[in-house]
Enzyme design. Structure first.
Site, PDB file in Angstrom:
ATOM      1  N   HIS A   1      -6.391  -6.149   5.438  1.00  0.00           N
ATOM      2  CA  HIS A   1      -6.841  -4.773   5.166  1.00  0.00           C
ATOM      3  C   HIS A   1      -7.389  -4.571   3.761  1.00  0.00           C
ATOM      4  O   HIS A   1      -7.857  -3.487   3.438  1.00  0.00           O
ATOM      5  CB  HIS A   1      -5.687  -3.789   5.375  1.00  0.00           C
ATOM      6  CG  HIS A   1      -4.616  -3.901   4.330  1.00  0.00           C
ATOM      7  ND1 HIS A   1      -3.596  -4.794   4.411  1.00  0.00           N
ATOM      8  CD2 HIS A   1      -4.444  -3.240   3.166  1.00  0.00           C
ATOM      9  CE1 HIS A   1      -2.808  -4.683   3.355  1.00  0.00           C
ATOM     10  NE2 HIS A   1      -3.308  -3.750   2.566  1.00  0.00           N
TER      11      HIS A   1
HETATM   12  C1  UD1 Z   1      -3.915   1.339   0.626  1.00  0.00           C
HETATM   13  C2  UD1 Z   1      -3.671   0.779  -0.764  1.00  0.00           C
HETATM   14  C3  UD1 Z   1      -3.402  -0.713  -0.677  1.00  0.00           C
HETATM   15  C4  UD1 Z   1      -2.284  -0.988   0.296  1.00  0.00           C
HETATM   16  C5  UD1 Z   1      -2.565  -0.336   1.637  1.00  0.00           C
HETATM   17  C6  UD1 Z   1      -1.378  -0.498   2.528  1.00  0.00           C
HETATM   18  C7  UD1 Z   1      -4.922   1.886  -2.565  1.00  0.00           C
HETATM   19  C8  UD1 Z   1      -6.051   1.783  -3.502  1.00  0.00           C
HETATM   20  N1  UD1 Z   1      -4.856   0.939  -1.606  1.00  0.00           N
HETATM   21  O1  UD1 Z   1      -5.069   0.719   1.141  1.00  0.00           O
HETATM   22  O2  UD1 Z   1      -3.025  -1.199  -1.943  1.00  0.00           O
HETATM   23  O3  UD1 Z   1      -2.184  -2.378   0.455  1.00  0.00           O
HETATM   24  O4  UD1 Z   1      -2.796   1.064   1.441  1.00  0.00           O
HETATM   25  O5  UD1 Z   1      -1.702  -0.407   3.863  1.00  0.00           O
HETATM   26  O6  UD1 Z   1      -4.115   2.770  -2.656  1.00  0.00           O
HETATM   27  N2  UD1 Z   1      -6.967   5.223   7.396  1.00  0.00           N
HETATM   28  C9  UD1 Z   1      -6.740   5.810   8.609  1.00  0.00           C
HETATM   29  N3  UD1 Z   1      -5.484   6.319   8.832  1.00  0.00           N
HETATM   30  C10 UD1 Z   1      -4.496   6.287   7.918  1.00  0.00           C
HETATM   31  C11 UD1 Z   1      -4.759   5.690   6.674  1.00  0.00           C
HETATM   32  C12 UD1 Z   1      -5.995   5.157   6.436  1.00  0.00           C
HETATM   33  O7  UD1 Z   1      -7.597   5.854   9.472  1.00  0.00           O
HETATM   34  O8  UD1 Z   1      -3.377   6.769   8.197  1.00  0.00           O
HETATM   35  C13 UD1 Z   1      -8.303   4.627   7.171  1.00  0.00           C
HETATM   36  C14 UD1 Z   1      -9.318   5.615   6.605  1.00  0.00           C
HETATM   37  O9  UD1 Z   1     -10.562   5.311   7.141  1.00  0.00           O
HETATM   38  C15 UD1 Z   1      -9.298   5.282   5.126  1.00  0.00           C
HETATM   39  C16 UD1 Z   1      -9.046   3.787   5.116  1.00  0.00           C
HETATM   40  O10 UD1 Z   1      -8.183   3.565   6.223  1.00  0.00           O
HETATM   41  O11 UD1 Z   1     -10.509   5.621   4.493  1.00  0.00           O
HETATM   42  C17 UD1 Z   1      -8.412   3.269   3.857  1.00  0.00           C
HETATM   43  O12 UD1 Z   1      -7.201   3.969   3.576  1.00  0.00           O
HETATM   44  P1  UD1 Z   1      -6.651   4.059   2.061  1.00  0.00           P
HETATM   45  O13 UD1 Z   1      -5.321   4.678   2.064  1.00  0.00           O
HETATM   46  O14 UD1 Z   1      -7.693   4.648   1.185  1.00  0.00           O
HETATM   47  O15 UD1 Z   1      -6.542   2.563   1.635  1.00  0.00           O
HETATM   48  P2  UD1 Z   1      -5.853   1.348   2.355  1.00  0.00           P
HETATM   49  O16 UD1 Z   1      -6.895   0.376   2.728  1.00  0.00           O
HETATM   50  O17 UD1 Z   1      -4.934   1.814   3.415  1.00  0.00           O
HETATM   51  N1  UDP Z   2       3.506  -3.610   8.368  1.00  0.00           N
HETATM   52  C1  UDP Z   2       3.908  -3.040   9.559  1.00  0.00           C
HETATM   53  N2  UDP Z   2       3.039  -3.045  10.601  1.00  0.00           N
HETATM   54  C2  UDP Z   2       1.809  -3.593  10.539  1.00  0.00           C
HETATM   55  C3  UDP Z   2       1.409  -4.178   9.305  1.00  0.00           C
HETATM   56  C4  UDP Z   2       2.273  -4.148   8.236  1.00  0.00           C
HETATM   57  O1  UDP Z   2       5.044  -2.577   9.684  1.00  0.00           O
HETATM   58  O2  UDP Z   2       1.081  -3.551  11.534  1.00  0.00           O
HETATM   59  C5  UDP Z   2       4.436  -3.559   7.230  1.00  0.00           C
HETATM   60  C6  UDP Z   2       4.758  -4.913   6.658  1.00  0.00           C
HETATM   61  O3  UDP Z   2       5.769  -5.531   7.417  1.00  0.00           O
HETATM   62  C7  UDP Z   2       5.186  -4.541   5.255  1.00  0.00           C
HETATM   63  C8  UDP Z   2       4.279  -3.379   4.932  1.00  0.00           C
HETATM   64  O4  UDP Z   2       3.823  -2.865   6.173  1.00  0.00           O
HETATM   65  O5  UDP Z   2       6.514  -4.111   5.220  1.00  0.00           O
HETATM   66  C9  UDP Z   2       3.138  -3.873   4.095  1.00  0.00           C
HETATM   67  O6  UDP Z   2       2.117  -2.956   4.103  1.00  0.00           O
HETATM   68  P1  UDP Z   2       0.597  -3.372   3.942  1.00  0.00           P
HETATM   69  O7  UDP Z   2       0.397  -4.760   4.365  1.00  0.00           O
HETATM   70  O8  UDP Z   2      -0.177  -2.323   4.622  1.00  0.00           O
HETATM   71  O9  UDP Z   2       0.379  -3.173   2.369  1.00  0.00           O
HETATM   72  P2  UDP Z   2       0.559  -4.081   1.079  1.00  0.00           P
HETATM   73  O10 UDP Z   2       1.913  -4.654   1.082  1.00  0.00           O
HETATM   74  O11 UDP Z   2      -0.538  -5.093   1.088  1.00  0.00           O
HETATM   75  O12 UDP Z   2       0.330  -3.139  -0.046  1.00  0.00           O
END
Ligand code: UD1
Ligand code: UDP
Length: 388
Positions: free
Chosen positions: A202
């Site tokens: 992601h």
């Molecule tokens: C964010 C964090 C990243 C973390 C990740 C965990 C920042 C800069 N990045 O990235 O460090 O690893 O969360 O998963 O804070 N979206 C949905 N539904 C949701 C959430 C997101 O559809 O509930 C989609 C939207 O299109 C959104 C995109 O995902 O624009 C990105 O979401 P965002 O929270 O901005 O960043 P992540 O990639 O989730």
């Molecule tokens: N995770 C989850 N379901 C998923 C993917 C991730 O429960 O489909 C959990 C994972 O086990 C971990 C946390 O989400 O506990 C990590 O989040 P993510 O990978 O989104 O973010 P990051 O750690 O890279 O910031």
């Protein structure tokens, strides 16, 4: 004492799970959800899986370009802090919610505690790296996972308030893994009975670059085992936009709940990921990890032989699938003993924190008096400019 804990994204829900209960047993806690993640499967599912108290405040900021998202958080968090008047603000990790929480804490003169401080990838094109660096340099209490993180902070001149506590993600992982398999659907249970690999993906550097995403997908073209791929909504959107199709052996699912994810991590042959949390969970589960990034902040897992970096190299990913990394003979306790939350709580209750709280109150009170004196002598001119 009164704590205000800020969460917003999936890993932060996992990180808050144990500490929130411990804080509430002995103190007051207001849990604020920024709303950065909002889909049920990215948010509510974690609160129910992990028994996390429902947030007292949800700012509902949702998705938008980073600047706008952080700006909305700043507005909502400032209001929440003014209303709740906490003694200490606690943030975790490296998301935009972390950054916003850190800025508001210091703007409103509150002691700031940062869980998972001191991590660096040394890649400042990553938004997470910027968030970590800024938050670490603002925090009064740095709750680090290990000695290396403490040393990194010392290298940047941060030596006060640094405490080695272990990783709160291990606390919840060890509690969740027994019985986690019960959370699997019959389809996932059937899949997990045979050898399979697990994939999560992601990070912006992989998903927002068509060439990189295409190269990673191509790496799985000849996967010799089924590859289970719970797809983050960001990645699903990009795959669609770029017109990329997943190879037939890659089984895409909706994002999984935490318990199902833990069960699959424990059962997988190899875990392919660009996630910070999943790299560590692979280590907790004693399953070799292949990290689809050029750098990692979790270098300790690489040094221990349990994690290898392939970046977005199609050939390197295909090679790791064809010849899976072996499990090293040793598995040192890199992330503590599963009691990080208790150690963090001890720091949050220590005389050091009490003194930070006292000093911050004194500063706020002095500034408050100065501000009310200043307001009394100010009048607003017709142009809207403030004049004396
Ligand atoms: C964010 C964090 C990243 C973390 C990740 C965990 C920042 C800069 N990045 O990235 O460090 O690893 O969360 O998963 O804070 N979206 C949905 N539904 C949701 C959430 C997101 O559809 O509930 C989609 C939207 O299109 C959104 C995109 O995902 O624009 C990105 O979401 P965002 O929270 O901005 O960043 P992540 O990639 O989730
Ligand atoms: N995770 C989850 N379901 C998923 C993917 C991730 O429960 O489909 C959990 C994972 O086990 C971990 C946390 O989400 O506990 C990590 O989040 P993510 O990978 O989104 O973010 P990051 O750690 O890279 O910031």
């Amino acid at each position: 004492m009164k704590f205000l804990s800020i969460v917003g994204a999936r890993p932060e829900f996992v990180q808050v799970a144990v500490l929130s209960h411990e804080l509430r047993e002995r103190h007051e806690e207001t849990l604020v959800h920024t709303g950065q993640h909002y889909d049920d499967r990215m948010s509510e599912q974690f609160f129910s899986d992990l028994g996390i108290p429902q947030p007292e405040i949800n700012l509902g900021v949702g998705s938008s370009p980073a600047g706008e998202q952080v700006a909305r958080m700043l507005v909502g968090l400032s209001e929440a802090v003014r209303r709740e008047d906490p003694d200490v603000i606690v943030v975790r990790g490296d998301t935009n919610s972390t950054l916003a929480g850190a800025l508001v804490a210091k703007q409103l003169l509150r002691p700031l505690a940062h869980i998972e401080a001191g991590m660096r990838s040394y890649d400042r094109t990553m938004p997470e790296e910027i968030n970590r660096v800024v938050t670490d340099h603002l925090a009064d209490l740095q709750l680090v996972t290990d000695d290396a993180a403490r040393d990194r902070l010392a290298g940047e001149g941060i030596v006060r308030g640094v405490h080695v506590c272990g990783d709160v993600m291990l606390d919840i992982f060890v509690r969740a893994r027994t019985g986690a398999a019960a959370a699997l659907t019959p389809e996932l249970q059937a899949l997990a009975c045979e050898p399979f690999d697990l994939l999560t993906l992601h990070r912006a550097e992989n998903t927002d670059d068509r060439e990189r995403l295409a190269a990673i997908v191509a790496g799985f073209e000849r996967a010799p085992r089924p590859v289970l791929f719970p797809v983050h909504p960001r990645t699903r959107a990009r795959l669609g936009e770029y017109g990329l199709t997943l190879p037939s052996n890659v089984r895409a699912t909706e994002p999984l709940g935490y318990l199902a994810m833990v069960a699959l991590e424990c059962a997988a042959k190899t875990i392919f990921t660009d996630s910070g949390g999943v790299q560590r969970e692979a280590y907790f589960a004693e399953v070799p990890c292949v990290t689809l990034r050029d750098t990692t902040e979790w270098t300790n897992t690489v040094e221990a032989g349990w994690n290898r970096l392939t970046g977005a190299s199609t050939a390197a990913i295909a090679a790791a699938l064809a010849d899976p990394p072996a499990r090293p003979a040793t598995h040192p306790p890199l992330f503590g003993d599963g009691r990080a939350a208790a150690k963090i709580l001890a720091v949050l209750e220590s005389p050091e924190t009490v003194e930070l709280v006292r000093a911050a109150r004194e500063t706020r009170s002095a500034r408050g008096q100065a501000a009310s004196t200043a307001r009394a002598t100010e009048t607003r001119g017709e142009s809207g400019a403030v004049t004396r």
